[in-house]
Motif scaffolding. Structure first.
Motif, PDB file in Angstrom:
ATOM      1  N   PRO A  31      -3.703 -47.814 -54.029  1.00 58.08           N
ATOM      2  CA  PRO A  31      -2.352 -48.307 -54.217  1.00 58.08           C
ATOM      3  C   PRO A  31      -2.176 -49.647 -54.979  1.00 58.08           C
ATOM      4  O   PRO A  31      -3.245 -50.372 -55.025  1.00 58.08           O
ATOM      5  N   GLN A  32      -1.106 -49.694 -55.940  1.00 59.28           N
ATOM      6  CA  GLN A  32      -0.708 -50.699 -56.772  1.00 59.28           C
ATOM      7  C   GLN A  32       0.262 -51.798 -56.218  1.00 59.28           C
ATOM      8  O   GLN A  32      -0.085 -53.068 -56.977  1.00 59.28           O
ATOM      9  N   SER A  33       1.116 -51.338 -55.285  1.00 62.84           N
ATOM     10  CA  SER A  33       2.042 -52.286 -54.951  1.00 62.84           C
ATOM     11  C   SER A  33       2.633 -53.107 -56.128  1.00 62.84           C
ATOM     12  O   SER A  33       2.808 -54.475 -55.978  1.00 62.84           O
ATOM     13  N   TRP A  34       3.312 -52.377 -56.973  1.00 59.78           N
ATOM     14  CA  TRP A  34       3.920 -53.099 -58.096  1.00 59.78           C
ATOM     15  C   TRP A  34       5.202 -53.072 -57.879  1.00 59.78           C
ATOM     16  O   TRP A  34       5.996 -52.174 -56.996  1.00 59.78           O
ATOM     17  N   TRP A  35       6.051 -53.659 -58.381  1.00 56.81           N
ATOM     18  CA  TRP A  35       6.240 -54.579 -59.718  1.00 56.81           C
ATOM     19  C   TRP A  35       5.800 -56.015 -59.386  1.00 56.81           C
ATOM     20  O   TRP A  35       6.564 -56.660 -58.556  1.00 56.81           O
ATOM     21  N   PRO A  36       5.168 -56.573 -60.463  1.00 57.44           N
ATOM     22  CA  PRO A  36       5.286 -58.181 -60.237  1.00 57.44           C
ATOM     23  C   PRO A  36       6.459 -58.889 -60.141  1.00 57.44           C
ATOM     24  O   PRO A  36       7.095 -58.638 -61.372  1.00 57.44           O
ATOM     25  N   GLY A  37       6.756 -59.826 -59.271  1.00 53.76           N
ATOM     26  CA  GLY A  37       7.922 -60.356 -59.366  1.00 53.76           C
ATOM     27  C   GLY A  37       8.197 -61.059 -58.023  1.00 53.76           C
ATOM     28  O   GLY A  37       8.041 -60.365 -57.145  1.00 53.76           O
ATOM     29  N   ASP A  38       8.471 -62.229 -57.663  1.00 55.41           N
ATOM     30  CA  ASP A  38       8.635 -63.071 -56.823  1.00 55.41           C
ATOM     31  C   ASP A  38      10.047 -62.546 -55.976  1.00 55.41           C
ATOM     32  O   ASP A  38      10.184 -62.702 -54.648  1.00 55.41           O
ATOM     33  N   ASN A  49      10.781 -31.926 -59.081  1.00 56.84           N
ATOM     34  CA  ASN A  49       9.562 -31.635 -58.841  1.00 56.84           C
ATOM     35  C   ASN A  49       8.934 -32.379 -57.613  1.00 56.84           C
ATOM     36  O   ASN A  49       8.188 -31.808 -56.778  1.00 56.84           O
ATOM     37  N   LEU A  50       9.216 -33.909 -57.708  1.00 53.07           N
ATOM     38  CA  LEU A  50       8.532 -34.394 -56.585  1.00 53.07           C
ATOM     39  C   LEU A  50       9.375 -34.440 -55.460  1.00 53.07           C
ATOM     40  O   LEU A  50       8.734 -34.444 -54.410  1.00 53.07           O
ATOM     41  N   SER A  51      10.716 -34.340 -55.444  1.00 57.89           N
ATOM     42  CA  SER A  51      11.530 -34.436 -54.260  1.00 57.89           C
ATOM     43  C   SER A  51      11.341 -33.214 -53.237  1.00 57.89           C
ATOM     44  O   SER A  51      11.886 -33.444 -52.254  1.00 57.89           O
ATOM     45  N   ARG A  52      10.735 -32.220 -53.859  1.00 52.30           N
ATOM     46  CA  ARG A  52      10.678 -30.818 -52.992  1.00 52.30           C
ATOM     47  C   ARG A  52       9.904 -31.371 -52.001  1.00 52.30           C
ATOM     48  O   ARG A  52       9.817 -30.468 -50.842  1.00 52.30           O
ATOM     49  N   ARG A  53       8.787 -32.288 -52.064  1.00 50.91           N
ATOM     50  CA  ARG A  53       7.722 -32.464 -51.268  1.00 50.91           C
ATOM     51  C   ARG A  53       7.871 -33.500 -50.414  1.00 50.91           C
ATOM     52  O   ARG A  53       7.435 -33.815 -49.331  1.00 50.91           O
ATOM     53  N   ILE A  54       8.780 -34.374 -50.996  1.00 57.99           N
ATOM     54  CA  ILE A  54       8.954 -35.730 -50.265  1.00 57.99           C
ATOM     55  C   ILE A  54      10.574 -35.923 -49.957  1.00 57.99           C
ATOM     56  O   ILE A  54      11.211 -36.153 -51.017  1.00 57.99           O
ATOM     57  N   LYS A  55      11.039 -35.931 -48.713  1.00 53.33           N
ATOM     58  CA  LYS A  55      12.172 -35.646 -48.354  1.00 53.33           C
ATOM     59  C   LYS A  55      13.087 -36.969 -48.132  1.00 53.33           C
ATOM     60  O   LYS A  55      14.218 -37.018 -48.543  1.00 53.33           O
ATOM     61  N   THR A  56      12.446 -38.030 -47.610  1.00 47.45           N
ATOM     62  CA  THR A  56      13.253 -39.312 -47.089  1.00 47.45           C
ATOM     63  C   THR A  56      13.425 -39.873 -48.521  1.00 47.45           C
ATOM     64  O   THR A  56      12.295 -40.166 -49.428  1.00 47.45           O
ATOM     65  N   ARG A  57      14.469 -40.867 -48.788  1.00 46.79           N
ATOM     66  CA  ARG A  57      14.635 -42.056 -49.793  1.00 46.79           C
ATOM     67  C   ARG A  57      13.223 -42.877 -49.587  1.00 46.79           C
ATOM     68  O   ARG A  57      12.901 -43.225 -50.855  1.00 46.79           O
ATOM     69  N   ALA A  58      13.279 -43.326 -48.530  1.00 50.37           N
ATOM     70  CA  ALA A  58      12.071 -44.553 -48.455  1.00 50.37           C
ATOM     71  C   ALA A  58      10.690 -43.933 -48.950  1.00 50.37           C
ATOM     72  O   ALA A  58       9.886 -44.548 -49.696  1.00 50.37           O
ATOM     73  N   GLN A  59      10.428 -42.706 -48.688  1.00 49.81           N
ATOM     74  CA  GLN A  59       9.214 -42.132 -49.177  1.00 49.81           C
ATOM     75  C   GLN A  59       9.251 -41.868 -50.721  1.00 49.81           C
ATOM     76  O   GLN A  59       8.424 -41.994 -51.473  1.00 49.81           O
ATOM     77  N   GLN A  60      10.518 -41.133 -51.320  1.00 51.41           N
ATOM     78  CA  GLN A  60      10.657 -41.238 -52.744  1.00 51.41           C
ATOM     79  C   GLN A  60      10.282 -42.459 -53.368  1.00 51.41           C
ATOM     80  O   GLN A  60       9.773 -42.667 -54.422  1.00 51.41           O
ATOM     81  N   GLN A 110       8.755 -45.178 -52.395  1.00 53.82           N
ATOM     82  CA  GLN A 110       7.361 -45.789 -52.501  1.00 53.82           C
ATOM     83  C   GLN A 110       6.469 -44.915 -53.523  1.00 53.82           C
ATOM     84  O   GLN A 110       5.698 -45.489 -54.072  1.00 53.82           O
ATOM     85  N   MET A 111       6.672 -43.467 -53.371  1.00 53.37           N
ATOM     86  CA  MET A 111       5.888 -42.618 -54.354  1.00 53.37           C
ATOM     87  C   MET A 111       6.282 -42.805 -55.699  1.00 53.37           C
ATOM     88  O   MET A 111       5.404 -43.296 -56.637  1.00 53.37           O
ATOM     89  N   TYR A 112       7.660 -42.898 -56.322  1.00 53.06           N
ATOM     90  CA  TYR A 112       7.735 -43.301 -57.397  1.00 53.06           C
ATOM     91  C   TYR A 112       7.303 -44.662 -57.780  1.00 53.06           C
ATOM     92  O   TYR A 112       6.939 -44.894 -59.274  1.00 53.06           O
ATOM     93  N   ASN A 113       7.556 -45.770 -57.024  1.00 47.04           N
ATOM     94  CA  ASN A 113       6.787 -46.924 -57.248  1.00 47.04           C
ATOM     95  C   ASN A 113       5.445 -46.765 -57.711  1.00 47.04           C
ATOM     96  O   ASN A 113       4.985 -47.249 -58.770  1.00 47.04           O
ATOM     97  N   GLU A 114       4.720 -46.382 -56.634  1.00 45.60           N
ATOM     98  CA  GLU A 114       3.134 -46.165 -57.015  1.00 45.60           C
ATOM     99  C   GLU A 114       2.942 -45.196 -58.191  1.00 45.60           C
ATOM    100  O   GLU A 114       1.952 -45.554 -59.114  1.00 45.60           O
ATOM    101  N   TYR A 115       3.559 -44.286 -58.473  1.00 44.12           N
ATOM    102  CA  TYR A 115       3.290 -43.108 -59.406  1.00 44.12           C
ATOM    103  C   TYR A 115       3.438 -43.978 -60.848  1.00 44.12           C
ATOM    104  O   TYR A 115       2.641 -43.889 -61.725  1.00 44.12           O
ATOM    105  N   HIS A 116       4.547 -44.687 -61.081  1.00 42.46           N
ATOM    106  CA  HIS A 116       4.753 -45.271 -62.300  1.00 42.46           C
ATOM    107  C   HIS A 116       3.571 -46.364 -62.730  1.00 42.46           C
ATOM    108  O   HIS A 116       3.198 -46.409 -63.762  1.00 42.46           O
ATOM    109  N   ALA A 117       3.336 -46.942 -61.572  1.00 40.21           N
ATOM    110  CA  ALA A 117       2.217 -48.188 -61.551  1.00 40.21           C
ATOM    111  C   ALA A 117       1.025 -47.298 -61.774  1.00 40.21           C
ATOM    112  O   ALA A 117       0.174 -47.890 -62.960  1.00 40.21           O
TER     113      ALA A 117
END
Length: 225
Positions: free
Chosen positions: A16-23, A170-181, A183-190
């Motif tokens: 996990p990357q836990s991105w984006w940098p910023g306070d 493509n990704l939303s077919r497997r990941i249903k909730t907004r919160a999960q989407q 989290q995945m989009y955040n991690e995936y981009h990072a």
């Protein structure tokens, strides 16, 4: 190979990357404007200058002379242009009533609003949407185009919106909730950023790539080792 399998391989390799940098969300939005056409290390220096000058606030950035702002953000490059864009954004945000007000807008309204600001394009708006406002929007950047063109999943020259919808559908077919989407989009981009910066460079280091066994580009004779 699929969009989801690429994510899983990158996540397994890098963690996990836990991105984006910023306070704060505002700092993330400022960083999204400043990171246009420059490396993140330069953005960090510019933001540090703003903090040192006690200028990292909506009202101060909007009100200060453009030349003063340009001097503070000089490490980010194109500082005169970026000072104007940053002030355009901050003044627009003031006119809307501030961050708390636009946070209540729905996804489409928020994205349209951000894109209405002179100097805020698709990638910058989507950086803000995903990382500052926790909206399920997939960010497309040059790293994404390079990596997935080499993997044979895209051509690489598609329109921004075409690629965004392709990834999200493509990704939303497997990941249903907004919160999960989110989290995945955040991690995936990072993960894409770290992989493309270190391994899938313009001159790729295919022998070190965790995706090499499924990558058509890595399997070319000149890249085999």
């Amino acid at each position: 190979m699929t969009f989801l399998s690429v994510y899983r391989s990158l996540y397994k390799h890098y963690g996990p990357q836990s991105w984006w940098p910023g306070d704060t969300p505002f700092e993330i939005m400022v960083g999204a404007v400043l990171t246009q056409n420059t490396a993140w290390i330069n953005v960090e220096k510019a933001i540090a200058h703003l903090k040192h000058g006690r200028a990292l606030s909506l009202n101060k950035i909007a009100a200060m002379p453009a030349a003063q702002l340009a001097r503070l953000i000089k490490p980010a490059g194109y500082f005169n242009v970026k000072a104007k864009r940053l002030q355009n954004f901050c003044r627009w945000l003031q006119q809307q009533g501030g961050e708390k007000v636009i946070r209540e807008w729905d996804d489409d309204e928020l994205r349209r609003g951000l894109l209405s600001v002179n100097g805020v394009g698709f990638e910058t708006a989507d950086d803000m949407m995903l990382y500052a406002f926790d909206r399920p929007v997939f960010v497309i950047d040059a790293y994404t185009r390079r990596l997935f063109a080499r993997l044979g999943l895209i051509d690489g020259d598609e329109a921004y919106e075409t690629l965004r919808h392709l990834f999200e559908s493509n990704l939303s077919r497997r990941i249903k909730t907004r919160a999960q989407q989110v989290q995945m989009y955040n991690e995936y981009h990072a993960l894409i950023v770290i992989h493309a910066k270190d391994i899938c460079r313009k001159r790729a280091r295919c022998s070190e790539c965790c995706l090499r066994r499924q990558c058509p580009a890595a399997l070319q004779p000149e890249n085999l080792s």
